[in-house]
Design a protein around this motif. Sequence first.
Motif, PDB file in Angstrom:
ATOM      1  N   VAL A   1       0.848  -1.199   0.000  1.00 29.30           N
ATOM      2  CA  VAL A   1       0.000   0.000   0.000  1.00 29.30           C
ATOM      3  C   VAL A   1       0.883   1.249   0.000  1.00 29.30           C
ATOM      4  CG1 VAL A   1      -1.716   1.282   1.345  1.00 29.30           C
ATOM      5  CG2 VAL A   1      -1.877  -1.201   1.186  1.00 29.30           C
ATOM      6  N   GLN A   2       0.462   2.252  -0.761  1.00 30.16           N
ATOM      7  CA  GLN A   2       1.186   3.529  -0.801  1.00 30.16           C
ATOM      8  C   GLN A   2       1.281   4.126   0.598  1.00 30.16           C
ATOM      9  OE1 GLN A   2      -0.754   6.312  -3.400  1.00 30.16           O
ATOM     10  NE2 GLN A   2      -0.946   4.828  -5.060  1.00 30.16           N
ATOM     11  N   LEU A   3       2.425   4.721   0.897  1.00 32.54           N
ATOM     12  CA  LEU A   3       2.623   5.313   2.217  1.00 32.54           C
ATOM     13  C   LEU A   3       1.623   6.436   2.502  1.00 32.54           C
ATOM     14  CD1 LEU A   3       6.512   5.354   2.569  1.00 32.54           C
ATOM     15  CD2 LEU A   3       4.866   3.746   3.543  1.00 32.54           C
ATOM     16  N   GLY A   4       1.193   7.142   1.472  1.00 38.84           N
ATOM     17  CA  GLY A   4       0.188   8.197   1.668  1.00 38.84           C
ATOM     18  C   GLY A   4      -1.110   7.649   2.234  1.00 38.84           C
ATOM     19  N   HIS A   5      -1.527   6.475   1.765  1.00 36.62           N
ATOM     20  CA  HIS A   5      -2.750   5.842   2.287  1.00 36.62           C
ATOM     21  C   HIS A   5      -2.538   5.373   3.721  1.00 36.62           C
ATOM     22  CE1 HIS A   5      -4.593   6.223  -1.549  1.00 36.62           C
ATOM     23  NE2 HIS A   5      -4.021   5.176  -2.122  1.00 36.62           N
ATOM     24  N   ILE A   6      -1.346   4.854   3.998  1.00 37.40           N
ATOM     25  CA  ILE A   6      -1.050   4.397   5.365  1.00 37.40           C
ATOM     26  C   ILE A   6      -1.023   5.583   6.319  1.00 37.40           C
ATOM     27  CG2 ILE A   6       0.712   3.334   6.840  1.00 37.40           C
ATOM     28  CD1 ILE A   6       1.329   1.473   4.426  1.00 37.40           C
ATOM     29  N   ALA A   7      -0.405   6.673   5.910  1.00 42.42           N
ATOM     30  CA  ALA A   7      -0.378   7.881   6.749  1.00 42.42           C
ATOM     31  C   ALA A   7      -1.804   8.369   7.015  1.00 42.42           C
ATOM     32  CB  ALA A   7       0.457   8.974   6.078  1.00 42.42           C
ATOM     33  N   SER A   8      -2.632   8.387   5.984  1.00 39.47           N
ATOM     34  CA  SER A   8      -4.027   8.809   6.146  1.00 39.47           C
ATOM     35  C   SER A   8      -4.749   7.899   7.135  1.00 39.47           C
ATOM     36  CB  SER A   8      -4.737   8.787   4.792  1.00 39.47           C
ATOM     37  OG  SER A   8      -6.119   9.014   4.940  1.00 39.47           O
ATOM     38  N   TYR A   9      -4.538   6.595   7.008  1.00 37.55           N
ATOM     39  CA  TYR A   9      -5.145   5.615   7.909  1.00 37.55           C
ATOM     40  C   TYR A   9      -4.735   5.873   9.360  1.00 37.55           C
ATOM     41  CZ  TYR A   9      -5.900   1.070  10.137  1.00 37.55           C
ATOM     42  OH  TYR A   9      -6.273   0.071  10.993  1.00 37.55           O
ATOM     43  N   LEU A  10      -3.458   6.252   9.555  1.00 43.89           N
ATOM     44  CA  LEU A  10      -2.954   6.520  10.906  1.00 43.89           C
ATOM     45  C   LEU A  10      -3.344   7.909  11.405  1.00 43.89           C
ATOM     46  CD1 LEU A  10       0.609   4.998  10.478  1.00 43.89           C
ATOM     47  CD2 LEU A  10      -1.332   3.975  11.693  1.00 43.89           C
ATOM     48  N   GLY A  11      -3.875   8.744  10.512  1.00 42.84           N
ATOM     49  CA  GLY A  11      -4.281  10.092  10.898  1.00 42.84           C
ATOM     50  C   GLY A  11      -3.110  11.048  11.044  1.00 42.84           C
ATOM     51  N   ILE A  12      -2.049  10.805  10.257  1.00 38.69           N
ATOM     52  CA  ILE A  12      -0.840  11.639  10.338  1.00 38.69           C
ATOM     53  C   ILE A  12      -0.384  12.015   8.932  1.00 38.69           C
ATOM     54  CG2 ILE A  12      -0.086  10.672  12.545  1.00 38.69           C
ATOM     55  CD1 ILE A  12       1.846   8.856  11.008  1.00 38.69           C
ATOM     56  N   SER A  13       0.593  12.911   8.844  1.00 36.19           N
ATOM     57  CA  SER A  13       1.175  13.278   7.555  1.00 36.19           C
ATOM     58  C   SER A  13       2.190  12.221   7.129  1.00 36.19           C
ATOM     59  CB  SER A  13       1.853  14.646   7.653  1.00 36.19           C
ATOM     60  OG  SER A  13       3.020  14.535   8.459  1.00 36.19           O
ATOM     61  N   GLN A  14       2.562  12.260   5.840  1.00 34.94           N
ATOM     62  CA  GLN A  14       3.594  11.334   5.362  1.00 34.94           C
ATOM     63  C   GLN A  14       4.931  11.622   6.028  1.00 34.94           C
ATOM     64  OE1 GLN A  14       2.449  11.003   0.861  1.00 34.94           O
ATOM     65  NE2 GLN A  14       4.034   9.518   1.315  1.00 34.94           N
ATOM     66  N   VAL A  15       5.186  12.888   6.333  1.00 33.64           N
ATOM     67  CA  VAL A  15       6.436  13.255   7.016  1.00 33.64           C
ATOM     68  C   VAL A  15       6.478  12.596   8.396  1.00 33.64           C
ATOM     69  CG1 VAL A  15       7.746  15.182   7.998  1.00 33.64           C
ATOM     70  CG2 VAL A  15       6.690  15.416   5.739  1.00 33.64           C
ATOM     71  N   SER A  16       5.359  12.674   9.125  1.00 31.30           N
ATOM     72  CA  SER A  16       5.308  12.037  10.448  1.00 31.30           C
ATOM     73  C   SER A  16       5.464  10.525  10.334  1.00 31.30           C
ATOM     74  CB  SER A  16       3.994  12.370  11.148  1.00 31.30           C
ATOM     75  OG  SER A  16       3.919  13.744  11.416  1.00 31.30           O
ATOM     76  N   LEU A  17       4.874   9.939   9.308  1.00 29.64           N
ATOM     77  CA  LEU A  17       5.020   8.496   9.092  1.00 29.64           C
ATOM     78  C   LEU A  17       6.482   8.151   8.816  1.00 29.64           C
ATOM     79  CD1 LEU A  17       3.947   5.641   8.773  1.00 29.64           C
ATOM     80  CD2 LEU A  17       3.324   6.211   6.404  1.00 29.64           C
ATOM     81  N   SER A  18       7.157   8.951   8.029  1.00 23.98           N
ATOM     82  CA  SER A  18       8.586   8.713   7.758  1.00 23.98           C
ATOM     83  C   SER A  18       9.390   8.756   9.054  1.00 23.98           C
ATOM     84  CB  SER A  18       9.118   9.756   6.774  1.00 23.98           C
ATOM     85  OG  SER A  18       8.514   9.577   5.517  1.00 23.98           O
ATOM     86  N   ARG A  19       9.068   9.694   9.941  1.00 21.56           N
ATOM     87  CA  ARG A  19       9.762   9.771  11.238  1.00 21.56           C
ATOM     88  C   ARG A  19       9.509   8.506  12.074  1.00 21.56           C
ATOM     89  NH1 ARG A  19       7.564  15.447  11.971  1.00 21.56           N
ATOM     90  NH2 ARG A  19       9.059  16.683  10.812  1.00 21.56           N
ATOM     91  N   ILE A  20       8.276   8.056  12.094  1.00 16.96           N
ATOM     92  CA  ILE A  20       7.920   6.842  12.858  1.00 16.96           C
ATOM     93  C   ILE A  20       8.685   5.640  12.292  1.00 16.96           C
ATOM     94  CG2 ILE A  20       6.058   5.169  13.253  1.00 16.96           C
ATOM     95  CD1 ILE A  20       4.168   7.603  13.591  1.00 16.96           C
ATOM     96  N   ARG A  21       8.708   5.527  10.983  1.00 14.32           N
ATOM     97  CA  ARG A  21       9.395   4.395  10.352  1.00 14.32           C
ATOM     98  C   ARG A  21      10.897   4.437  10.652  1.00 14.32           C
ATOM     99  NH1 ARG A  21       6.895   1.841   5.756  1.00 14.32           N
ATOM    100  NH2 ARG A  21       8.828   2.079   4.598  1.00 14.32           N
ATOM    101  N   ALA A  22      11.473   5.633  10.643  1.00 15.02           N
ATOM    102  CA  ALA A  22      12.899   5.782  10.957  1.00 15.02           C
ATOM    103  C   ALA A  22      13.168   5.429  12.426  1.00 15.02           C
ATOM    104  CB  ALA A  22      13.363   7.204  10.660  1.00 15.02           C
ATOM    105  N   GLU A  23      12.253   5.828  13.300  1.00 12.04           N
ATOM    106  CA  GLU A  23      12.401   5.550  14.736  1.00 12.04           C
ATOM    107  C   GLU A  23      12.365   4.044  15.002  1.00 12.04           C
ATOM    108  OE1 GLU A  23       9.701   6.288  18.706  1.00 12.04           O
ATOM    109  OE2 GLU A  23       9.767   7.878  17.205  1.00 12.04           O
ATOM    110  N   ILE A  24      11.512   3.330  14.290  1.00 14.44           N
ATOM    111  CA  ILE A  24      11.371   1.878  14.491  1.00 14.44           C
ATOM    112  C   ILE A  24      12.612   1.136  13.982  1.00 14.44           C
ATOM    113  CG2 ILE A  24      10.083  -0.155  13.739  1.00 14.44           C
ATOM    114  CD1 ILE A  24       7.551   1.539  13.965  1.00 14.44           C
ATOM    115  N   LYS A  25      13.206   1.621  12.902  1.00 11.18           N
ATOM    116  CA  LYS A  25      14.393   0.962  12.344  1.00 11.18           C
ATOM    117  C   LYS A  25      15.531   1.167  13.297  1.00 11.18           C
ATOM    118  CE  LYS A  25      13.123   1.186   7.533  1.00 11.18           C
ATOM    119  NZ  LYS A  25      13.419   1.632   6.226  1.00 11.18           N
TER     120      LYS A  25
END
Length: 187
Positions: free
Chosen positions: A163-187
């Motif tokens: 799934v496109q990251l934009g759809h995942i960010a929308s699902y989580l209720g956050i921006s794509q930038v915030s999703l990128s930060r979360i993904r970086a934090e988990i790695k």
Amino acid sequence: MTINDILNNIHPLPESSANKLKKYITEVSYPKNFCLMEAHKIVPYIYFIKRGIVRAYATTEDKDITFWFGKEGETIVSMKSYVEDKPGYENIELLEDCELYKLETENLRKLFNEDIHIANWGRKFAERELVKTEELIISRQFKPALERYKDLMRDKADLIKRVQLGHIASYLGISQVSLSRIRAEIK
């Protein structure tokens, strides 16, 4: 995924009841980006996903808000149409080419009156949909985005790859930038 697997995953049916139900189920295929259900329209069908991924979203003035993803083995239903015969509020978009099983709601209702096993199957189906909705609401209200992302990774890890990251960010209720930060934090 076979229709037998999907039906039995909802609630096991005796073979004779399953055969009655399957007489009304057809296989259909639609391409990626196809809009399977439109908001503000009555949808007289229930679909079961044989192959593919879909998303449910609502549209606001300036954006689409994704609130559900479905994948193989899951059900696609507009509960408002299914329960009340009224227009639903969701749009369902196919995120991949999909193979689906299609069941007309009116035929299912007739079977409810004819076969107690199918009626019980329908009750279990509705109960499962209610629990999924309740879990979604609780997650959105009480869990931070990081925890919701971890839940998504745990429960539907394959979605992250499909799934496109934009759809995942929308699902989580956050921006794509915030999703990128979360993904970086988990790695």
